[in-house]
Write a protein that holds these residues in place. Structure first.
Motif, PDB file in Angstrom:
ATOM      1  N   ARG A 288       0.835  -1.211   0.000  1.00 46.48           N
ATOM      2  CA  ARG A 288       0.000   0.000   0.000  1.00 46.48           C
ATOM      3  C   ARG A 288       0.863   1.251   0.000  1.00 46.48           C
ATOM      4  O   ARG A 288       0.528   2.244  -0.649  1.00 46.48           O
ATOM      5  N   TRP A 289       1.991   1.205   0.713  1.00 44.13           N
ATOM      6  CA  TRP A 289       2.914   2.345   0.729  1.00 44.13           C
ATOM      7  C   TRP A 289       3.486   2.587  -0.661  1.00 44.13           C
ATOM      8  O   TRP A 289       3.546   3.719  -1.138  1.00 44.13           O
TER       9      TRP A 289
ATOM     10  N   GLY B 165      -4.288   9.028   6.615  1.00 41.38           N
ATOM     11  CA  GLY B 165      -4.283   8.843   8.063  1.00 41.38           C
ATOM     12  C   GLY B 165      -4.369   7.401   8.509  1.00 41.38           C
ATOM     13  O   GLY B 165      -3.635   6.969   9.410  1.00 41.38           O
ATOM     14  N   GLU B 166      -5.240   6.614   7.887  1.00 41.10           N
ATOM     15  CA  GLU B 166      -5.415   5.224   8.308  1.00 41.10           C
ATOM     16  C   GLU B 166      -4.164   4.404   8.047  1.00 41.10           C
ATOM     17  O   GLU B 166      -3.766   3.575   8.872  1.00 41.10           O
ATOM     18  N   LEU B 167      -3.508   4.636   6.896  1.00 44.60           N
ATOM     19  CA  LEU B 167      -2.292   3.897   6.581  1.00 44.60           C
ATOM     20  C   LEU B 167      -1.148   4.321   7.488  1.00 44.60           C
ATOM     21  O   LEU B 167      -0.353   3.490   7.950  1.00 44.60           O
ATOM     22  N   ARG B 168      -1.068   5.598   7.778  1.00 44.21           N
ATOM     23  CA  ARG B 168      -0.036   6.081   8.697  1.00 44.21           C
ATOM     24  C   ARG B 168      -0.182   5.432  10.065  1.00 44.21           C
ATOM     25  O   ARG B 168       0.789   4.966  10.663  1.00 44.21           O
TER      26      ARG B 168
ATOM     27  N   PHE C 195       1.019   1.810  10.238  1.00 41.79           N
ATOM     28  CA  PHE C 195       2.469   1.669  10.391  1.00 41.79           C
ATOM     29  C   PHE C 195       2.928   1.999  11.808  1.00 41.79           C
ATOM     30  O   PHE C 195       3.858   1.368  12.324  1.00 41.79           O
ATOM     31  N   LEU C 196       2.312   2.990  12.428  1.00 38.82           N
ATOM     32  CA  LEU C 196       2.867   3.582  13.644  1.00 38.82           C
ATOM     33  C   LEU C 196       2.241   3.103  14.951  1.00 38.82           C
ATOM     34  O   LEU C 196       2.723   3.470  16.022  1.00 38.82           O
ATOM     35  N   THR C 197       1.205   2.289  14.889  1.00 38.45           N
ATOM     36  CA  THR C 197       0.531   1.896  16.132  1.00 38.45           C
ATOM     37  C   THR C 197       0.564   0.396  16.407  1.00 38.45           C
ATOM     38  O   THR C 197       0.032  -0.049  17.426  1.00 38.45           O
TER      39      THR C 197
END
Length: 265
Positions: free
Chosen positions: A173-174, A232-235, A238-240
């Motif tokens: 997705r990235w 936002g959802e993709l970020r 990755f980060l949570t």
């Protein structure tokens, strides 16, 4: 290496994160370090290079980049609750070209392994985490191989060893997003990077630390964030959530783990 890097309290489990470049500890493992500190680990970061072969996102002159990126790493690590930060003083090998003998990839493998092993024996961590190198960066692969070899030959017995992963589904997705919005990324060339989901053995919910990690990432002003501009959802994906592959003790299958070391919780 100074003796101040030794574990000061044998009652607290130690977590050592071994990375290749400044910003790997925050962009890659920032939430892992926050989670470790919150759950009773004394945390440490060992960085192989100072990232001087990269391009500065903030216009830092090339001759100043190594010093700037070391300072950024130390400042970000403090925000992540890291107790000890050490550098191994190898040169940054860059993404391609013939590596100099002083760089991480150009140096003798035994030398890299020996330096990692020295830190393992001094810090005496119970858990070691390094990069799985599924992004294809040769420095990441070098530090992965050297760390696994160092732990295997160290006199100090590490209880668990993990590779920090970037899931292939997220990386796909990235790649799709960056190909459409910012095709300058070198990772867009070749096969889709990332770790197949079937290799992930351990997943940690690190959503409580998102704001702290975002704050630490901003400290790395000289480095372009791989998460910049993501939806936002993709970020958040990755980060949570931290994805890892346990390599020692060897994974025998079963339910996914949700802790690096149960005794630490």
């Amino acid at each position: 290496m100074t003796t101040t890097s030794s574990r000061e309290n044998d009652e607290k489990p130690g977590l050592l994160v071994v990375v290749a470049h400044p910003d790997d500890e925050t962009f890659g493992c920032g939430s892992l370090l926050l989670d470790g500190a919150a759950n009773g680990f004394t945390t440490a970061v060992l960085c192989a290079t100072r990232g001087e072969a990269g391009e500065a996102a903030d216009g830092t002159p090339p001759e100043q980049l190594a010093a700037v990126r070391e300072a950024e790493t130390r400042a970000a690590a403090a925000m992540l609750g890291v107790a000890h930060v050490d550098f191994m003083n190898f040169g940054d090998s860059g993404m391609s070209g013939t590596p100099d003998a002083a760089t991480l990839v150009g140096a003798a493998f035994d030398d890299v392994r020996a330096r990692v092993r020295e830190h393992v024996e001094t810090l005496r961590p119970r858990v070691v985490v390094t990069l799985d190198a599924s992004d294809g960066h040769r420095d990441h692969a070098r530090i992965r191989d050297a760390t696994l070899a160092a732990v295997d030959t160290a006199m100090w017995q590490v209880e668990r060893v993990y590779l920090h992963c970037l899931p292939q589904l997220l990386m796909r997705r990235w790649v799709e997003h960056m190909a459409a919005t910012d095709p300058s990324w070198e990772h867009l060339r070749g096969d889709v990077p990332g770790t197949p989901e079937g290799l992930v053995t351990t997943m940690l919910d690190t959503s409580p630390y998102l704001a702290e990690r975002e704050h630490a990432m901003r400290v790395h002003a000289s480095q372009r964030s791989p998460y910049e501009g993501l939806p936002g959802e993709l970020r958040r994906a990755f980060l949570t959530t931290e994805h890892l592959r346990r390599v020692s003790p060897e994974w025998a299958g079963g339910p996914v783990e949700h802790s690096l070391l149960p005794a630490a919780r």
